[in-house]
Design a protein around this motif. Structure first.
Motif, PDB file in Angstrom:
ATOM      1  N   ASP A  11       0.819  -1.213   0.000  1.00 58.42           N
ATOM      2  CA  ASP A  11       0.000   0.000   0.000  1.00 58.42           C
ATOM      3  C   ASP A  11       0.850   1.258   0.000  1.00 58.42           C
ATOM      4  N   GLU A  12       2.094   1.129   0.537  1.00 55.99           N
ATOM      5  CA  GLU A  12       2.936   2.313   0.701  1.00 55.99           C
ATOM      6  C   GLU A  12       3.667   2.687  -0.585  1.00 55.99           C
ATOM      7  N   LEU A  13       3.623   1.836  -1.601  1.00 59.60           N
ATOM      8  CA  LEU A  13       4.515   2.048  -2.743  1.00 59.60           C
ATOM      9  C   LEU A  13       4.029   3.147  -3.684  1.00 59.60           C
ATOM     10  N   TYR A  41       9.167   4.870  -2.412  1.00 56.55           N
ATOM     11  CA  TYR A  41       9.250   4.591  -3.843  1.00 56.55           C
ATOM     12  C   TYR A  41       9.415   3.102  -4.100  1.00 56.55           C
ATOM     13  N   ASP A  42       8.775   2.629  -5.123  1.00 58.83           N
ATOM     14  CA  ASP A  42       8.928   1.231  -5.529  1.00 58.83           C
ATOM     15  C   ASP A  42      10.272   1.080  -6.223  1.00 58.83           C
ATOM     16  N   SER A  43      11.293   0.740  -5.454  1.00 59.80           N
ATOM     17  CA  SER A  43      12.613   0.540  -6.072  1.00 59.80           C
ATOM     18  C   SER A  43      12.786  -0.902  -6.493  1.00 59.80           C
ATOM     19  N   GLY A  57       7.521  -8.275  -1.785  1.00 59.83           N
ATOM     20  CA  GLY A  57       6.721  -7.685  -0.715  1.00 59.83           C
ATOM     21  C   GLY A  57       5.591  -8.597  -0.292  1.00 59.83           C
ATOM     22  N   GLY A  58       4.979  -8.224   0.817  1.00 59.04           N
ATOM     23  CA  GLY A  58       3.842  -8.987   1.321  1.00 59.04           C
ATOM     24  C   GLY A  58       4.210 -10.342   1.893  1.00 59.04           C
ATOM     25  N   THR A  59       5.472 -10.518   2.275  1.00 61.44           N
ATOM     26  CA  THR A  59       5.842 -11.834   2.808  1.00 61.44           C
ATOM     27  C   THR A  59       6.211 -11.787   4.272  1.00 61.44           C
ATOM     28  N   SER A  60       6.430 -10.584   4.822  1.00 61.65           N
ATOM     29  CA  SER A  60       7.040 -10.600   6.143  1.00 61.65           C
ATOM     30  C   SER A  60       6.007 -10.422   7.227  1.00 61.65           C
ATOM     31  N   LYS A  61       6.494 -10.549   8.433  1.00 66.96           N
ATOM     32  CA  LYS A  61       5.689 -10.414   9.640  1.00 66.96           C
ATOM     33  C   LYS A  61       4.823  -9.159   9.566  1.00 66.96           C
ATOM     34  N   PRO A 119      11.283 -11.175  -0.428  1.00 64.91           N
ATOM     35  CA  PRO A 119      10.984 -10.275   0.682  1.00 64.91           C
ATOM     36  C   PRO A 119      10.941  -8.840   0.169  1.00 64.91           C
ATOM     37  N   GLY A 120      10.202  -7.980   0.828  1.00 64.11           N
ATOM     38  CA  GLY A 120      10.041  -6.611   0.340  1.00 64.11           C
ATOM     39  C   GLY A 120      11.262  -5.736   0.517  1.00 64.11           C
ATOM     40  N   PHE A 121      12.006  -5.932   1.587  1.00 61.16           N
ATOM     41  CA  PHE A 121      13.155  -5.069   1.844  1.00 61.16           C
ATOM     42  C   PHE A 121      14.160  -5.180   0.706  1.00 61.16           C
TER      43      PHE A 121
END
Ligand code: AMP
Ligand code: MG
Length: 662
Positions: A221-223, A236-238, A285-289, A334-336
């Motif tokens: 949602d933040e991207l 930013y979606d990097s 993204g969308g995979t972490s805690k 992972p998103g990071f």
């Protein structure tokens, strides 16, 4: 993804449910080793190259050859002269010398490039020939024009004063490329050189492996898409851009789907479309805690065999999820950003390369000393990104990690070291094997370690303009003092006040180094413009006001920072609200104030300007350079010192709000 998101309060009942979801522990099916993860994944995949397609040479660049290329012609196609001169028979030159010149009758032909020779070179004759000309029938050697004398009286003749051997200055047909030889091998990645070889054989098209189409999808949602303004709490979606570029580098054809909201229905629809349109899907993204495992849930519903791995004993990269639907792989990274690109290279890139017909990437390694202790989590294999530095006693690998959320860690690292899952730390001064990232790792001309400053980029920019390379590692003033003492860098930028004398930096000078003056940076109180507690007051007045205002929230600096010393001096024992918030940079202080997370803090003036904040000056700090004496004569260091004195460079430093020392 362009609709604006207004902040909204959460209904009370909803709030508890949301907090529960956000605080949920990571629920992985089972955490497996990286080797096991790869084996499970690959068991369900076809890793053979995709079928071939014929493309023009212009489109062949970066593609993998489908099959071996057998040369259809010779290159050069005929025996060719390498010089301007005369074609003749070597046997006729035997015995020629200064005292006994041989005379050759000149045939009535001049062989330029592209000219088909008409006359045979008979014994005792020669034919004028240009570089690249076809050796005429009868001739077997060429003499350079410089080694002959033209006799113009009577029938034109040529005088030669030295003997030559057969084949002199002749390139024979097929000596470059011989018809029937294997010119290029299957799987070769085509670059300019290969394209040149193919063209020299007269080929204008070539069969290459079809590129695997890889759908790249970001979720969150933040991207915000790069190019658009960043909204509050947006990022930013990097990943989308870096993964797409990495797909292309691995031989794939990226298909960009942009970033999606964290919405299961939207995600499912898009992933289904992507599966139909591509050979592989890479989500991030969308995979972490806390994310509610959205990507994992959606991917698990798409078909058999389904999710094979969710959770890998790997740092960074634990939440990785690997799935196969039919014969198509789906990788959920992972998103990071650092985690995303690391796991992409470890698990997705090899599959893309294989399907693109490219050989596995060969990992080049070197040995280096790691000067600092690195702690590591037990039970997870850990990859630590490092920068390489030429130290006095061999190569040093310095950890550069800024955490798995950083975008720059991977791009700026020279390589990485692996810490075994069973080790809890790598001790300082250990020898380690470094796997190089990218092939052009070259020791920089200048290594700068210490505190970073925007004006330092001006100096480094001036060096780069001269063709020099500099590596800047921002390790803080104290980190720089340590590094220069251990011989790890050439220059250490520092700005620390000696609380005893009130003087800057002089107390940091150790043996074997000297202090070179840099510039002054004005420090002061930052606040949001319009805040009446600060606007129009002096720093001293404003400080008095906020210390009596319990609603005023400060943002502090980390212990060890020069600005922190100043802050503590100003506060004189007071501990206002926010004192414990201690970020490590001027920028972080300014961002906290600009975004309303704090009301005031102390930082340097250029940063206040950068963030559009108000500024009340307090006192200047001195940003200087410790320079290692043993390295002072190195070209990189000399260029650095010259740049500091260069008036044009100083003007640019001044434009940033710094005052260069005279
Ligand atoms: P997630 O795996 O969705 O929980 O995301 C973990 C972190 O990675 C969050 O800080 C996200 O903002 C960040 N992140 C996720 N996707 C991206 C992306 N495409 N580009 C940059 N950062 C991202
Ligand atoms: Mg997310």
């Amino acid at each position: 993804m362009s609709e604006t998101r207004k902040p909204r309060a959460v209904e009370e009942g909803d709030l508890i449910a949301r907090v529960r979801a956000a605080a949920r522990q990571e629920q992985f099916l089972e955490v497996v080793s990286p080797e096991e993860a790869r084996a499970r994944f690959e068991r369900h995949l076809d890793l053979a190259p995709l079928p071939g397609e014929t493309v023009t040479l212009a489109d062949a660049r970066t593609r993998a050859l489908c099959g071996d290329v057998i040369a259809p012609v010779d290159a050069p196609p005929f025996d060719r002269s390498n010089v301007d001169g005369f074609a003749l028979r070597a046997a006729d030159t035997v015995g020629a010398s200064e005292g006994n010149p041989k005379i050759f009758v000149l045939n009535a032909e001049v062989i330029a490039c592209g000219h088909v020779p008409a006359l045979t070179v008979m014994p005792g004759t020669c034919t004028a020939i240009a570089t690249g000309g076809v050796i005429p029938r009868g001739a077997d050697a060429v003499v350079m024009i410089e080694q002959t004398e033209l006799i113009e009286e009577g029938h034109p003749r040529v005088e030669l004063r030295r003997a030559v051997s057969p084949g002199q200055f002749v390139s024979h047909a097929g000596s470059d490329i011989a018809r029937g030889e294997t010119l290029l091998r299957r799987g070769t990645r085509i670059g300019a050189r290969e394209i040149g070889m193919l063209a020299a054989c007269g080929l204008d098209r070539i069969e290459v492996v079809r590129r695997p189409r890889v759908a790249v999808i970001s979720t969150g949602d933040e991207l915000v898409e790069p190019g658009r303004p960043l909204r509050p709490a947006g990022v930013y979606d990097s990943n989308g851009a870096i993964i797409a570029a990495a797909v292309a580098e691995a031989g794939g054809e990226p298909i960009l789907y942009g970033s999606l909201r964290d919405d299961a229905a939207v995600l499912e629809k898009t992933v289904r479309e992507a599966l139909a349109a591509s050979d592989m899907v890479v989500l991030s993204g969308g995979t972490s805690k806390g994310a509610g495992d959205l990507s994992h849930r959606v991917v698990s519903q798409l078909g058999k065999p389904g999710i094979l791995v969710h959770g890998v004993a790997l740092k960074p990269g634990k939440p990785l999820c690997l799935s196969v639907v039919g014969d198509k792989p789906i990788v959920v990274l992972p998103g990071f950003p650092t985690s995303a690109i690391f796991t992409f290279h470890a698990f997705a890139a090899p599959i893309i390369r294989a399907r693109a017909g490219l050989p596995p990437e060969s990992a080049e390694t070197i040995n280096a000393r790691v000067p600092v202790r690195i702690t590591s989590e037990l039970g997870r294999k850990e990859f630590v990104l490092v920068s390489l530095i030429e130290g006095d006693q061999g190569t040093i690998a310095f950890p550069t990690g800024k955490g798995s959320g950083a975008v720059t860690s991977f791009s700026q690292a020279d390589g990485f070291i692996e810490i075994d899952a069973l080790a809890s730390a790598l001790n300082a001064d250990s020898d380690a094997q470094v796997t190089l990232i990218g092939s052009s790792a070259r020791a920089p001309d200048l290594v700068i370690m210490g505190s970073h400053d925007v004006a330092l980029d001006v100096i480094v920019g001036a060096l780069v303009e001269q063709g020099l390379s500099a590596r800047v590692l921002a390790v803080g003033s104290l980190g720089g003092v340590g590094a220069i003492g251990r011989g790890e860098c050439d220059v250490a930028p520092v700005h620390l006040i000696d609380p005893a004398s009130g003087q800057y930096n002089k107390h940091l000078v150790g043996t074997g180094m000297s202090l070179v003056a840099g510039w002054r940076r004005m420090q002061g109180i930052l606040f949001r413009p319009g805040d009446a507690r600060f606007e129009g007051h002096s720093a001293k007045e404003a400080l008095k006001i906020v210390l009596e205002d319990s609603s005023a929230l400060m943002v502090n600096r980390n212990a060890g920072a020069g600005t922190r010393v100043l802050t503590d001096k100003l506060l004189d024992g007071a501990r206002p609200a926010g004192y414990a918030n201690q970020p490590k940079s001027h920028n972080a202080v300014a961002a906290a104030i600009a975004q309303g997370r704090a009301d005031w803090g102390i930082a340097i003036e250029p940063v206040a300007k950068l963030y559009g904040l108000g500024f009340l000056p307090v006192s200047p700090e001195h940003y200087d350079f410790l320079v290692a004496d043993s390295r002072r004569e190195r070209p990189g260091v000399q260029a650095f010192l010259a740049a500091l004195r260069d008036e044009r460079v100083r003007a640019r430093v001044r434009a940033l709000g710094m005052e260069p020392e005279s």
